[in-house]
Design an enzyme around this catalytic site. Sequence first.
Site, PDB file in Angstrom:
ATOM      1  N   THR A  96      45.332  45.667  54.559  1.00  0.00           N
ATOM      2  CA  THR A  96      46.748  45.546  54.914  1.00  0.00           C
ATOM      3  C   THR A  96      47.629  46.212  53.872  1.00  0.00           C
ATOM      4  O   THR A  96      48.699  46.728  54.189  1.00  0.00           O
ATOM      5  CB  THR A  96      47.108  44.052  55.058  1.00  0.00           C
ATOM      6  OG1 THR A  96      46.375  43.541  56.157  1.00  0.00           O
ATOM      7  CG2 THR A  96      48.582  43.827  55.292  1.00  0.00           C
ATOM      8  N   SER A 122      39.127  45.390  56.354  1.00  0.00           N
ATOM      9  CA  SER A 122      37.964  44.813  55.664  1.00  0.00           C
ATOM     10  C   SER A 122      37.128  43.890  56.542  1.00  0.00           C
ATOM     11  O   SER A 122      36.008  43.543  56.171  1.00  0.00           O
ATOM     12  CB  SER A 122      38.385  44.100  54.373  1.00  0.00           C
ATOM     13  OG  SER A 122      38.902  42.821  54.615  1.00  0.00           O
ATOM     14  N   THR A 141      42.395  41.627  52.565  1.00  0.00           N
ATOM     15  CA  THR A 141      42.192  40.249  52.092  1.00  0.00           C
ATOM     16  C   THR A 141      41.034  39.548  52.808  1.00  0.00           C
ATOM     17  O   THR A 141      40.472  38.591  52.270  1.00  0.00           O
ATOM     18  CB  THR A 141      43.471  39.394  52.306  1.00  0.00           C
ATOM     19  OG1 THR A 141      43.782  39.374  53.701  1.00  0.00           O
ATOM     20  CG2 THR A 141      44.646  39.915  51.510  1.00  0.00           C
ATOM     21  N   ASP A 142      40.700  40.017  54.022  1.00  0.00           N
ATOM     22  CA  ASP A 142      39.793  39.223  54.854  1.00  0.00           C
ATOM     23  C   ASP A 142      38.385  39.058  54.284  1.00  0.00           C
ATOM     24  O   ASP A 142      37.781  37.988  54.413  1.00  0.00           O
ATOM     25  CB  ASP A 142      39.726  39.790  56.279  1.00  0.00           C
ATOM     26  CG  ASP A 142      41.004  39.475  57.064  1.00  0.00           C
ATOM     27  OD1 ASP A 142      41.815  38.660  56.578  1.00  0.00           O
ATOM     28  OD2 ASP A 142      41.194  40.034  58.167  1.00  0.00           O
TER      29      ASP A 142
HETATM   30  C1  SIN Z   1      41.941  43.466  56.013  1.00  0.00           C
HETATM   31  O1  SIN Z   1      41.312  42.541  55.518  1.00  0.00           O
HETATM   32  O2  SIN Z   1      41.609  44.660  55.865  1.00  0.00           O
HETATM   33  C2  SIN Z   1      43.131  43.190  56.874  1.00  0.00           C
HETATM   34  C3  SIN Z   1      43.832  41.948  56.512  1.00  0.00           C
HETATM   35  C4  SIN Z   1      44.454  41.970  55.152  1.00  0.00           C
HETATM   36  O3  SIN Z   1      44.265  42.848  54.322  1.00  0.00           O
HETATM   37  O4  SIN Z   1      45.207  40.997  54.884  1.00  0.00           O
END
Ligand code: SIN
Length: 315
Positions: free
Chosen positions: A14, A61, A94-95
């Site tokens: 993100t 991710s 974050t995922d």
């Molecule tokens: C991801 O994990 O690539 C998308 C979600 C995020 O980064 O919060």
Amino acid sequence: MPPQNIVILGTGGTIAGRAASASDNIGYTAAQVGVEELLAAIPALAQAGTVLTEQVAQLDSKDMTFAVWARLAARVSHYLAQPDIQGIVITHGTDTLEETAFFLQALLAPAKPVVLTCAMRPATALVPDGPQNLLDAVAVARHVGAQGVVAVCAGVIHGAADVQKVHTYRLDPFSSGDAGPTGYVEEGKLRLVRNWPQSQSDRAPAAKIIASLAGPGAVPRVEIIMNHAGAGGAIVQALRAQGIQGLVVAGTGNGSLHKELEAALLAAQAAGVKVIRASRCFSGRVLSTPADTIPDSQGLSAVKARISLILQLLA
Ligand code: SIN
């Protein structure tokens, strides 16, 4: 002369996301903006000394793979070995950030800092959180004495073994559970409250594992299943029929298992499948008793226990 340069490796997420409207914080596409462009939006980084960049991957991710991890680990190892490199920052979604962090720490246990950072809002947001997180991550990578793999988000530094995403939306979505964070970044300064992750100098097995991960079909098949009301053994039997090598079960509470699921797991274990018992609880660790026959995850969450088991099977 102490090492001075920082490398920022882009992998997507993100933090590199784009939405059609600046007020849209969720309807975006992750992994659109290159790492160079992310840096260009942070003039303060120009005062942070030499910063090199490399786009290692560009993905959401949730789609992380061992092939990307092998590439990332190879680049991280390469830069760690350069005497002029002080630390490495990795921009990441974050995922699955906690999984990448754990994978890199378990594999490399670096004596220099490797700092994963991220964002909950896309780069196009009215008030994006990525630029501050990236600036904070560089401050951590530049900190004299910093070592090991950590995550930095919303001003908090989390160790790779403890960090877990615990919120779907908040700008501060990570927790280190009972362990608590490693420290905080406040106006570019670090306030440490715990030790850095441990480093380990012998990286020879890591190089071998990275090389083996790149090969086709190289990753041992280890799946995660969960205990729940009405859980049974059919899923274990189906996975055994597919030649599963390892199973991590996220048990209820202190790793407890429905009697039918437990029977199926014990049969799998007796047949040579490696079985590990974690907990589906967010906090705490599974405490084994002498009567337990399925080994516990040594305090690791189910996703991290899976990575640990895969690395063990590879080694
Ligand atoms: C991801 O994990 O690539 C998308 C979600 C995020 O980064 O919060």
